[in-house]
Each structure stands twice: as structure tokens, then as C-alpha cells.
Design an enzyme around this catalytic site. Structure first.
Site, PDB file in Angstrom:
ATOM      1  N   ASP A  30      45.015  37.990  35.785  1.00 19.06           N
ATOM      2  CA  ASP A  30      44.365  38.371  37.041  1.00 19.06           C
ATOM      3  C   ASP A  30      43.772  37.123  37.709  1.00 19.06           C
ATOM      4  OD1 ASP A  30      43.321  40.021  39.009  1.00 19.06           O
ATOM      5  OD2 ASP A  30      41.455  40.336  37.903  1.00 19.06           O
ATOM      6  N   GLU A  47      45.508  33.844  42.061  1.00 15.50           N
ATOM      7  CA  GLU A  47      46.035  33.413  43.388  1.00 15.50           C
ATOM      8  C   GLU A  47      45.929  31.895  43.573  1.00 15.50           C
ATOM      9  OE1 GLU A  47      43.905  35.998  42.887  1.00 15.50           O
ATOM     10  OE2 GLU A  47      45.573  37.419  42.952  1.00 15.50           O
ATOM     11  N   ASP A 106      43.747  45.192  44.166  1.00 14.17           N
ATOM     12  CA  ASP A 106      42.579  46.055  44.376  1.00 14.17           C
ATOM     13  C   ASP A 106      42.741  46.987  45.568  1.00 14.17           C
ATOM     14  OD1 ASP A 106      41.662  44.741  42.214  1.00 14.17           O
ATOM     15  OD2 ASP A 106      40.209  43.504  43.288  1.00 14.17           O
TER      16      ASP A 106
HETATM   17  C1  GLC Z   1      39.941  42.033  39.887  1.00 14.78           C
HETATM   18  C2  GLC Z   1      41.166  42.815  39.462  1.00 14.78           C
HETATM   19  C3  GLC Z   1      40.758  44.143  38.896  1.00 14.78           C
HETATM   20  C4  GLC Z   1      39.793  43.925  37.734  1.00 14.78           C
HETATM   21  C5  GLC Z   1      38.589  43.105  38.188  1.00 14.78           C
HETATM   22  C6  GLC Z   1      37.694  42.710  37.037  1.00 14.78           C
HETATM   23  O1  GLC Z   1      39.310  42.657  40.957  1.00 14.78           O
HETATM   24  O2  GLC Z   1      42.070  42.978  40.512  1.00 14.78           O
HETATM   25  O3  GLC Z   1      41.876  44.867  38.479  1.00 14.78           O
HETATM   26  O4  GLC Z   1      39.361  45.141  37.238  1.00 14.78           O
HETATM   27  O5  GLC Z   1      39.033  41.910  38.812  1.00 14.78           O
HETATM   28  O6  GLC Z   1      38.383  41.966  36.102  1.00 14.78           O
END
Ligand code: GLC
Length: 720
Positions: A387, A390, A457
Site C-alpha cells: 500500500d 504511489e 480508498d
Molecule cells: C490506505 C489504504 C487502506 C488501508 C489504510 C491503512 O488508506 O488504501 O486500504 O486500510 O491505508 O493502512
């Protein structure tokens, strides 16, 4: 035109060649190397007549606007005039727009930011698909977008130009045929598909080389197949990955993880995997477990394994700036982090506070990161969720001049997630040996070789349920087959009705995971009233029923979930259809994506169709009204369809022990594939394949590959 080793150099210095069968490359020769292309290249010699180069059905006239003909029909030509801007902004307007978050293309244009540009003629009847996870509906004509991996948790709407992924691939389909373009450049890139003017489309890069591939075909399917020969195929996953995943930000303790799984099992809600979000770590330090709340991760994963559930952990790229923490210390000592122009390590901030970012463009860093993955597999973790890659940074975007070994941030930003996924994939494969499950948020064209993706998200909104379907379809049309969105929505609170409808779409999504944000309403199916839980269970049962079919589709090189246009490009209705999809080429789904609905219009393309639930027969080529009670999503099977399904009511993939063939009368051919469901042996002949031919009410089965043990014939269930 000059010829050098089967490359043709035009008067303006462009080089034209066919490095991969059926694909034409045009470049200025300045490109250092590609992150996106994986195919070995060997230039084929064309037949040359005058200024025309011909390779089989493809003819290119480089000095005539780079015209490309396929089967004698013009598919692509440079726009003869110049662009005619429709908007111009005052400096005040640019400042205003920039302060609102997104840097508008126009602002960059004024700053002279767009360095490389290609403008092509857009046929009046052309439709445009692809570009991965972009917002909006299926056909991208009349819209403009930007590829610059962007983390934005506010509700994604149609006017968003950039989201998490930057897939520089799109297809233009018109009466003359289909042309795919891969713009092989990692800098910020903008695309305009006839928004500025009706009669042209263009793309521009903020730097780097001009390098694009023209991928012609008669249909989008042909083009998509060729595109995958250039950039790689979506990885087949271990079979359990196609089961249901439950996730939350976060299950705080090992007890909570195990409790969730037991509650699912008690309520007969099938599940195969649980995702552990950032709070499992020790102070958000990647590759650690919180010693108080997850004191014995190995024991926890062993207990999960007894229930046939796999654990997946999130791993972000941001490494806590923390002398004494082994990942930070090793990274500093061994030179693994991105740097400022003065040579010092660049410091940003993510979940752990001050953080540094690995330079995944270095091979040594990818190997080092990959080796860390073993810490997770040793604890029994079965997949990695990447995650914030980017990369997202809480102190604002990384400055353009942050240095990576293969370029500055401006050049590397869009491939950062891709390289992180590659490092993770290689590490998992080495540590575990099974097909690596890597789930990523950011990626670029070609990332499908290493990872699956989710759409980031979203929110618990009906509009986002609709958006997730078109995002998945366009991701499929961009070569990423293994995709899904946060079912139920990540931010905001799901209503019972929204949750059930989203589970129904989830049941046919390649990747099926319920995930929700901290502070929002609990979103496990059992956290709702009885009717809602029952509705979700029905969707989960449908998923596990169809799982053998979904797994067959995963073996193919076409999207598991696909828009109707992929199967029926000649049907103008299908070209714009955004609220229906197909699972493979024979099952048509019409998810309900608005509240309060108990029936919906469904477009059935030409041919004979059957209601999947009742066997009622329909003649296609028109809209029909389908019953869509709260707990059912309309599904139709095409005549001659063979759908391998699980016998009984499996609660996990492991419990799928017997497969039955559901058959709809008509004419058709189908291949069912069996393998060990986890190793790489399928690439090496380790498969059993049964070919099934249907003619009217007659059916024949024949083993056509026997590299894996299994039955020679399967039980049949006629559905109509
Ligand atoms: C980001 C991710 C989400 C995750 C959060 C905490 O917003 O896209 O899926 O739950 O981070 O890690």
C-alpha cells in the site's frame, strides 16, 4: 527513410520497427530502457515498397503521418493540423486550481511542462477503453486524464484525472478495427480522447523519450492478447486467492483476527483469507509484529490454517526513520534509500511519522527488500499487500528532484509501486515457492506480471459501487485481470442494502475482499441484521459455487470479469454498456447498483440466453426486464455454456472437492483445467484439461492434457 538493422529512420528522426510480432514501435531512440515491456525483442524485416513497410496484415507509412493500416484499413494516422485549445487560463486561475489540489494540465502546459506529445486523428465513430483505474464510465471518449499515481481518500468522482495507477495503455476501436497504444514513458502523462476537439486524441509526457507501441487488431480481444505478449500476462494465483477475503483497518490483536474467523465459520459465511492492516506492526515498522498484541504470529497463523484461512499482511514502502531499527539501519548502511540532490537521505512522513523511501530502481535494494519478505513467510504469512506505494507522503508530494539510481522522482514516481511489487513478488517466490500473492495499490503498465490490484480508498456510496464495476472492466481491458474494489466501501458507512448489493458484485469480481476504514461502521457481514447477513451469505455461496469456473477463467489470458464489448464489439449497444459485465464469455451479470430496486433492464446480445436461476429461455438482441430481488443479482448463461461449479456448500476453497458441469443446451466448446492450485507446475505441463463439446442436448468430454491426476469425465447437470 534510412534502414538500420530492420529499423527505419524517418526524415524527422523517428525510428519505426516491429520488435514483437504484430506490434509496431515508434521511438525517437532516446529511451534508456523499459519498465513496462517484458517481451524479448527481435526486429522482423518488413516487405518494403516505396515508402510503405508491410508485415503481414500490417502496413505502416512512416513518412505519411505514420499511417498504420490493418488488413487494408486505416487504423491510425497523425493528426495533420495542430491542436486547437478550447481553454486558456489566466495565471490567477492556474494558481486557484493548483491550490485546490490537482495540478491542472493547462497549468503545466503554461509552464512548458509537456515535453513530448503525439496527436492522432480520432475517427467519428471511435470509442476508447483502457487506462486502468480511471473514474467515469467505460468509454473514455470525450474525457481527458492524467497518469500520475495519486493517493486521494476523498470520494472519487468523474472529474478525477488521476488515481492510484498509471497504466499508459488504451484502445481505440472503430469500424475499421482496433488499435492499442502503449505509451512507454514513466513521466507524468496526460491523455485527451477528443475532449479538446472531436477530431483528434493526444497524449503528452512531462519528460523523457518518445516511445510508443501501436498494437493493431480486428477486435479489442485481439489487441488485448497482443498487448499481453508485449507487457506480460496477469499471474495465475493460488486457488484460495479466488475465495473470499475479509479485511479491516485494523484487527488489533491476534484474538480479534481469530475471533472474526470463528464468527464467520459459526455463521456459515465462507472465507479463505484475512488481511492484517498497519496496526499489527510494532509502531508501524515494516517487517515487525507488535509484541504485545501479536505475541506469537506463527501460532496465530497455525490456528488460522486449522480453519483453512490464510493471513495476508500489509507492507508499506515508508521505513520508519529510527536508528536502531534493523530495516532502517541496514538501509542506511547499504545505501537503499532515495536521496536529496545533496546526497543526504530524503525524509518524508507516513504512518510511522518521519520515514525514508527505498530506491527500488536499484536491483540490490529489490533483493534486500525481497529477502525481508521471508520474515513474514516464516511467521506463516501467505501474501503481501503493498500500500501507499504511489508513493504517498504526508508532508506533500516528494520533490521532483529526489534521486533514485535510475532517475529523479519525476521519472520514477509512476513506476515506484511497480518496482516495489516486483521486489515483493521475487521475495515471496523465493521464500515460499508458491505462486506469489502480491496485492498493490499503485502500479503501471506491465505490473500484472507481478501483482493483483485493488482500487484503493473508495467510499460506501452507490456511486462508488457503480464506479468499481467500470474500474474493474477497464483494468481488465488494460491487462490487469486480478482486480477488485473494497467491497462495501472503504470510507463512510455502508447501509445494509448497499452491502448486500456490493457483495453480489464481489461474488463475480476477480478479487473479492470486504475492507473498511478505521472509524466507520463495522462491515463484516455478521455485523449487520439477519436479513443482511443472509443476503451476503447468498452472495458468498454463489462465489464458492462458481469458483471452479472463475479459476478456469484465471488460467486464460483474457479478463475474468469483462465488459460486453470484449465479446460483442460489433454490437453498438455493448460499446457503451457500463452497468453489466460478463464472467468469461458465456455468463452475463447485471448487478444492481441503485437502491430500492427489485427488477432491472438487462441487455442480452444476439443469441439464445437462459436465466441462470430458472432456466427460462430468452432471445437476445434486446433489453429484457429481469427480476432482481434484494438477495439476487440477475445472471444469464448463453446457449451452449458450460459452467464448472462446486458440489455442496464449501466454506473455503479447500472444501471444494467435487466439480459438476452445469450445461445450458446449445453449441459450445469449453476447457476445464485442474492443477495443484498452488505451485508453478502449471507452467510446465502440470495440468489436467478436459475439453467439453456441447451440441444441442448432446455432450462429449475428452481429456486433452493429463499432466495432473484427476477424473476423465465430470458429472453433468443440464440447466435447461
Ligand atoms: C490506505 C489504504 C487502506 C488501508 C489504510 C491503512 O488508506 O488504501 O486500504 O486500510 O491505508 O493502512
Amino acid at each position: 527513410m534510412e534502414r538500420k538493422h530492420n529499423e527505419f529512420i524517418t526524415a524527422s528522426g523517428l525510428r519505426v520497427s516491429m520488435p514483437v510480432p504484430g506490434i509496431v514501435r515508434v521511438t525517437d531512440g532516446m529511451h534508456k530502457g523499459s519498465y513496462m515491456v517484458s517481451a524479448p525483442t527481435r526486429r522482423t524485416a518488413p516487405k518494403v515498397s516505396g515508402e510503405a513497410l508491410t508485415w503481414g496484415k500490417i502496413t505502416v507509412e512512416p513518412e505519411n503521418g505514420m499511417a498504420l493500416f490493418y488488413d487494408g484499413k486505416l487504423l491510425c494516422v497523425d493528426y495533420p493540423g495542430s491542436r486547437r485549445l478550447r481553454t486558456s487560463l489566466s495565471p490567477e486561475e492556474v494558481a486557484q486550481l493548483s491550490s485546490e489540489g490537482h495540478v491542472p494540465s493547462e497549468a503545466l502546459a503554461e509552464a512548458g511542462e509537456w515535453k513530448v506529445e503525439v496527436v492522432k486523428t480520432l475517427a467519428p465513430d471511435a470509442v476508447v477503453y483502457g487506462l486502468g483505474d480511471k473514474t467515469g464510465f467505460l468509454n473514455k471518449r470525450h474525457y481527458a486524464y492524467e497518469n500520475w499515481n495519486t493517493d486521494d481518500p476523498t470520494p472519487h468522482c468523474d472529474n478525477y484525472k488521476s488515481l492510484y495507477k498509471s497504466i499508459n495503455f488504451f484502445m481505440v476501436y472503430s469500424e475499421n478495427g482496433c488499435l492499442g497504444i502503449l505509451a512507454d514513458n514513466s513521466y507524468r502523462t496526460r491523455f485527451d480522447f477528443g475532449k479538446e476537439q472531436e477530431d483528434y486524441y493526444f497524449w503528452s509526457h512531462a519528460g523523457g523519450a518518445l516511445d510508443y507501441y501501436m498494437i493493431p487488431g480486428k477486435t479489442p480481444k485481439e489487441v488485448l492478447r497482443r498487448y499481453q505478449s508485449l507487457t506480460g500476462r496477469s499471474m495465475l494465483q493460488q486457488k484460495w486467492v479466488y475465495g473470499f477475503h475479509q479485511s479491516k483497518w485494523s484487527y488489533y490483536t491476534d484474538g480479534e483476527v481469530l475471533g472474526m474467523v470463528s464468527t464467520m465459520r459459526e455463521n456459515k459465511l465462507p472465507i479463505d483469507a484475512v488481511h492484517m492492516d498497519i496496526d499489527y506492526m510494532e509502531g508501524f515498522r515494516v517487517f515487525t509484529f507488535n509484541s504485545a498484541r501479536f505475541s506469537d504470529p506463527k501460532a496465530m497463523t497455525a490456528k488460522l490454517a486449522e480453519q483453512n484461512v490464510k493471513a495476508i499482511t500489509i507492507i508499506d514502502p515508508g521505513v520508519k526513520l529510527d536508528p536502531g531499527y534493523f530495516v532502517y539501519d541496514e538501509g542506511v548502511e547499504q545505501g537503499h534509500f532515495a536521496r536529496n540532490p545533496d546526497g543526504s537521505i530524503y525524509e518524508g512522513a507516513v504512518w510511522p511519522g518521519p520515514a525514508v523511501f527505498p530506491d527500488y530502481t536499484q536491483e540490490k535494494t529489490r533483493i534486500w527488500w525481497g529477502e525481508k519478505v521471508k520474515i513474514m513467510t516464516d511467521a506463516g504469512i501467505r501474501g503481501i499487500w503493498n500500500d501507499m506505494n504511489e508513493p504517498a507522503n504526508f508532508t506533500g508530494p516528494l520533490p521532483d528532484d529526489v534521486k533514485f539510481s535510475e532517475g529523479n522522482h519525476k521519472e520514477i514516481h509512476n513506476v515506484f509501486g511497480h518496482l516495489m511489487a516486483k521486489a515483493t513478488y521475487d521475495g515471496l517466490l523465493k521464500a515460499d515457492g508458491r505462486r506469489p500473492f502480491v496485492l498493490t495499490r499503485a502500479c503501471c503498465a506491465g505490473s500484472q506480471r507481478y501483482c493483483s490490484g485493488w482500487t484503493g480508498d473508495n467510499h460506501s456510496m452507490w456511486q462508488h459501487l457503480q464506479l468499481s464495476l467500470t474500474q474493474m472492466m477497464n483494468l481488465g481491458l488494460s491487462g490487469m485481470n486480478m482486480v477488485g474494489s473494497d467491497v462495501g466501501g472503504f470510507g463512510s458507512d455502508a447501509t445494509p442494502e448497499l452491502l448486500v448489493r456490493w457483495f453480489q458484485l464481489g461474488a463475480i469480481s476477480p478479487f473479492f475482499r470486504d475492507h473498511y476504514a478505521k472509524g466507520t461502521r463495522n462491515q463484516e457481514a455478521y455485523a449487520f441484521d439477519q436479513a443482511t447477513m443472509d443476503g451476503c451469505r447468498k452472495a458468498l455461496d454463489l462465489r464458492y459455487h462458481l469458483l471452479p469456473y472463475i479459476y478456469d477463467l484465471a488460467h486464460e489470458d483474457m479478463p475474468i470479469l469483462r465488459p460486453l464489448v470484449l465479446e460483442y464489439p460489433e454490437d453498438p449497444v455493448c460499446r457503451e454498456l457500463t452497468d453489466q459485465c460478463m464472467l468469461g464469455d458465456r455468463l452475463l451479470a447485471a448487478p444492481v447498483m441503485t437502491p430500492g430496486v427489485s427488477a432491472r433492464a438487462v441487455y442480452l446480445p444476439k443469441g439464445v440466453w437462459f436465466d441462470y436461476y430458472t432456466g427460462k429461455r430468452y432471445t437476445g438482441g434486446k433489453y429484457v426486464l429481469a427480476e432482481a430481488p434484494a438477495d439476487r443479482m440477475p445472471l444469464f448463461a448463453k446457449a451452449g455454456a458450460v459452467i464448472p461449479v462446486s458440489a455442496g456448500k464449501p466454506q473455503c476453497v479447500e472444501e471444494i472437492t467435487r466439480v459438476v458441469l452445469e450445461v445450458f443446451p446449445g453449441n459450445g466448446r469449453y476447457v476445464h483445467t485442474m492443477d495443484d492450485g498452488e505451485s508453478m507446475d502449471y507452467l510446465d505441463g502440470g495440468v489436467r484439461r478436459i475439453e467439453i463439446r456441447v451440441q444441442g442436448h448432446q455432450l462429449e468430454q475428452k481429456v486433452i492434457a493429463d499432466g495432473y491426476p484427476g477424473p476423465d469425465v465430470l458429472e453433468i447437470r443440464w440447466m435447461a
